[in-house]
Scaffold this motif. Structure first.
Motif, PDB file in Angstrom:
ATOM      1  N   GLY A 236       0.801  -1.234   0.000  1.00  0.00           N
ATOM      2  CA  GLY A 236       0.000   0.000   0.000  1.00  0.00           C
ATOM      3  C   GLY A 236       0.821   1.265   0.000  1.00  0.00           C
ATOM      4  O   GLY A 236       1.861   1.332  -0.630  1.00  0.00           O
ATOM      5  N   GLU A 237       0.321   2.257   0.771  1.00  0.00           N
ATOM      6  CA  GLU A 237       0.904   3.590   0.708  1.00  0.00           C
ATOM      7  C   GLU A 237       1.866   3.860   1.863  1.00  0.00           C
ATOM      8  O   GLU A 237       1.688   3.362   2.964  1.00  0.00           O
ATOM      9  CB  GLU A 237      -0.211   4.657   0.695  1.00  0.00           C
ATOM     10  N   MET A 238       2.883   4.635   1.553  1.00  0.00           N
ATOM     11  CA  MET A 238       3.734   5.208   2.594  1.00  0.00           C
ATOM     12  C   MET A 238       3.849   6.688   2.262  1.00  0.00           C
ATOM     13  O   MET A 238       4.032   7.046   1.093  1.00  0.00           O
ATOM     14  CB  MET A 238       5.109   4.547   2.611  1.00  0.00           C
TER      15      MET A 238
ATOM     16  N   PRO B  34      -0.038   0.772   5.904  1.00  0.00           N
ATOM     17  CA  PRO B  34       0.674  -0.474   5.561  1.00  0.00           C
ATOM     18  C   PRO B  34       2.170  -0.413   5.895  1.00  0.00           C
ATOM     19  O   PRO B  34       2.759  -1.423   6.295  1.00  0.00           O
ATOM     20  CB  PRO B  34       0.444  -0.598   4.048  1.00  0.00           C
ATOM     21  N   ALA B  35       2.772   0.766   5.756  1.00  0.00           N
ATOM     22  CA  ALA B  35       4.191   0.904   6.106  1.00  0.00           C
ATOM     23  C   ALA B  35       4.367   0.797   7.619  1.00  0.00           C
ATOM     24  O   ALA B  35       5.311   0.158   8.104  1.00  0.00           O
ATOM     25  CB  ALA B  35       4.726   2.242   5.588  1.00  0.00           C
ATOM     26  N   ASN B  36       3.443   1.413   8.366  1.00  0.00           N
ATOM     27  CA  ASN B  36       3.511   1.296   9.833  1.00  0.00           C
ATOM     28  C   ASN B  36       3.427  -0.169  10.259  1.00  0.00           C
ATOM     29  O   ASN B  36       4.140  -0.601  11.168  1.00  0.00           O
ATOM     30  CB  ASN B  36       2.342   2.040  10.497  1.00  0.00           C
ATOM     31  N   VAL B  37       2.545  -0.928   9.615  1.00  0.00           N
ATOM     32  CA  VAL B  37       2.387  -2.351   9.979  1.00  0.00           C
ATOM     33  C   VAL B  37       3.701  -3.097   9.722  1.00  0.00           C
ATOM     34  O   VAL B  37       4.155  -3.880  10.559  1.00  0.00           O
ATOM     35  CB  VAL B  37       1.215  -3.002   9.199  1.00  0.00           C
ATOM     36  N   ALA B  38       4.338  -2.829   8.572  1.00  0.00           N
ATOM     37  CA  ALA B  38       5.601  -3.513   8.245  1.00  0.00           C
ATOM     38  C   ALA B  38       6.654  -3.203   9.310  1.00  0.00           C
ATOM     39  O   ALA B  38       7.367  -4.103   9.782  1.00  0.00           O
ATOM     40  CB  ALA B  38       6.084  -3.091   6.863  1.00  0.00           C
TER      41      ALA B  38
ATOM     42  N   GLY C  44      -4.605  -2.490   2.877  1.00  0.00           N
ATOM     43  CA  GLY C  44      -5.684  -1.603   3.315  1.00  0.00           C
ATOM     44  C   GLY C  44      -6.618  -1.317   2.162  1.00  0.00           C
ATOM     45  O   GLY C  44      -6.781  -2.163   1.264  1.00  0.00           O
ATOM     46  N   SER C  45      -7.222  -0.119   2.162  1.00  0.00           N
ATOM     47  CA  SER C  45      -8.154   0.193   1.069  1.00  0.00           C
ATOM     48  C   SER C  45      -7.782   1.468   0.303  1.00  0.00           C
ATOM     49  O   SER C  45      -8.361   1.732  -0.747  1.00  0.00           O
ATOM     50  CB  SER C  45      -9.584   0.327   1.602  1.00  0.00           C
ATOM     51  N   ILE C  46      -6.814   2.229   0.787  1.00  0.00           N
ATOM     52  CA  ILE C  46      -6.459   3.476   0.102  1.00  0.00           C
ATOM     53  C   ILE C  46      -5.904   3.163  -1.295  1.00  0.00           C
ATOM     54  O   ILE C  46      -6.128   3.908  -2.252  1.00  0.00           O
ATOM     55  CB  ILE C  46      -5.468   4.295   0.970  1.00  0.00           C
ATOM     56  N   SER C  47      -5.259   2.023  -1.413  1.00  0.00           N
ATOM     57  CA  SER C  47      -4.713   1.603  -2.714  1.00  0.00           C
ATOM     58  C   SER C  47      -5.810   1.163  -3.686  1.00  0.00           C
ATOM     59  O   SER C  47      -5.524   0.835  -4.837  1.00  0.00           O
ATOM     60  CB  SER C  47      -3.695   0.479  -2.501  1.00  0.00           C
ATOM     61  N   LEU C  48      -7.076   1.168  -3.228  1.00  0.00           N
ATOM     62  CA  LEU C  48      -8.180   0.816  -4.142  1.00  0.00           C
ATOM     63  C   LEU C  48      -8.808   2.055  -4.765  1.00  0.00           C
ATOM     64  O   LEU C  48      -9.677   1.946  -5.634  1.00  0.00           O
ATOM     65  CB  LEU C  48      -9.290   0.082  -3.373  1.00  0.00           C
TER      66      LEU C  48
END
Ligand code: ADP
Length: 334
Positions: free
Chosen positions: A22-24, A51-55, A148-152
């Motif tokens: 996703g996004e960072m 998604p970057a925070n999760v990684a 997530g969903s922002i990438s949609l």
């Protein structure tokens, strides 16, 4: 999983790869609190993007993590990739766009309690990731694939997201979804709901917040009936996080809730991402957690502790805990 005085302990992950897609981006937050964006005398950079925070949450707990996405080929894009690498996250799945900039978001909480946002996404590099640019080899090696969903929201990133999910699934990864609703980024609430739900039945693990549960169900009740209305046959675990009230869990065979830890919350940004990172670390090498309520409760206690610790410091990434930090809180107790 090692047990120590009834506390889940030891290394968070035995080595299965968790790929977060996703996004960072960089959040710019005012140097002083309670001002509007126009009034702010200056801004501090706060790297983020769920998604970057999760990684990073996974890596900080001792797990193996990779981030897949696109950044601008600019100072900020390389700075963000550097942050991932410094934190032990694989950046092999990151592309850099020559033309578009790294996404920026200016965010403030005004004195009247209203949040103000201003996004620089016209378009930003993350929105331009194409299916052809995906590092499929890395995605195929994922034991868990999280998104997530922002990438949609827009093409071509949406197609890249769908393709990555499909490839991960075919390769046997567990799919994990945290919609992370960001309404101001969507053309309308109806579009947000429709697109978020368009991939709902693919994920085996889904985490929503209380606010997202209300939004997705259209109900103003945060109860078991509302949560179960989101159930689908492929789902193995549905989680509803409730901030300072902890979380609720639902599986095919059992459901229940876990209390939060009492902490002095300073900034709740990233609590949900920290919670998800911890959960994924614990299930990546032991999927039996999804069928065993006792084990799941231990894992959710650990995840709640991670979420709680993340609220005790400003910003998301600087506040993500190590395994040792979590064990300290678990030993102290709720
Ligand atoms: P999100 O960031 O996705 O909205 P939440 O705010 O519900 O998610 O936080 C995720 C988890 O972090 C919660 O389930 C809880 O365990 C922990 N948490 C969040 N806020 C607090 C708080 N104020 N005090 C203690 N724990 C918290």
């Amino acid at each position: 999983m090692a047990m120590n005085n009834g506390v889940v302990s030891g290394k968070a992950s035995g080595g299965g790869l968790i790929v977060s897609f996703g996004e960072m981006l960089i959040d710019f937050v005012p140097t002083v609190s309670g001002v509007s964006l126009a009034e702010a005398p200056g801004f501090l950079k706060a790297p983020g993007g769920a998604p970057a925070n999760v990684a990073i949450a996974v890596a900080r707990l001792g797990g193996k993590a990779a981030f897949v996405g696109k950044l601008g080929d600019d100072e900020f894009g390389h700075m963000l990739a550097g942050i991932l690498k410094e934190n032990g996250v694989s950046a092999e799945g990151i592309n850099f766009d020559k033309a578009a900039r790294t996404a920026l978001a200016f965010v403030t909480l005004r004195a009247d309690g209203e949040r103000e946002f201003m996004f620089y996404r016209n378009p930003s590099a993350d929105m331009l990731l194409t299916p052809e640019e995906l590092n499929l080899e890395q995605i195929r090696s994922a034991k868990v694939f999280h998104y997530g969903s922002i990438s949609l929201i827009v093409e071509p990133c949406r197609s890249a997201h769908l393709r990555a999910m499909e490839v991960a699934k075919e390769a046997g990864a567990l799919l994990s979804y945290d919609p992370n609703l960001r309404l101001p980024l969507w053309p309308s609430a109806a579009e947000a709901r429709e697109q978020i739900m368009s991939i709902w039945d693919k994920a085996e693990v889904i985490k929503v917040s209380d606010v997202e549960l209300e939004f997705l169900t259209g109900s103003d009740k945060i109860d078991d009936a509302a949560a179960m209305s989101l159930w689908h046959p492929n789902l193995k675990l549905l989680l509803v996080t409730l901030g300072e009230h902890g979380c609720r869990y639902y599986t095919k065979n059992f459901h229940g809730s876990m209390e939060a830890f009492h902490v002095k919350a300073v900034d709740t940004t990233g609590a949900g991402d920290s919670f998800v990172g911890a959960l994924l670390c614990k299930i990546v090498d032991d999927r039996s957690v999804l069928d065993d309520e006792q084990k799941l409760r231990e894992v959710l206690k650990y995840a709640n502790a991670c979420g709680a610790i993340t609220t005790t410091k400003k910003g998301a990434i600087p506040a993500l805990p190590t395994d040792a930090d979590v064990l300290t809180l678990l030993k102290r107790g709720a």
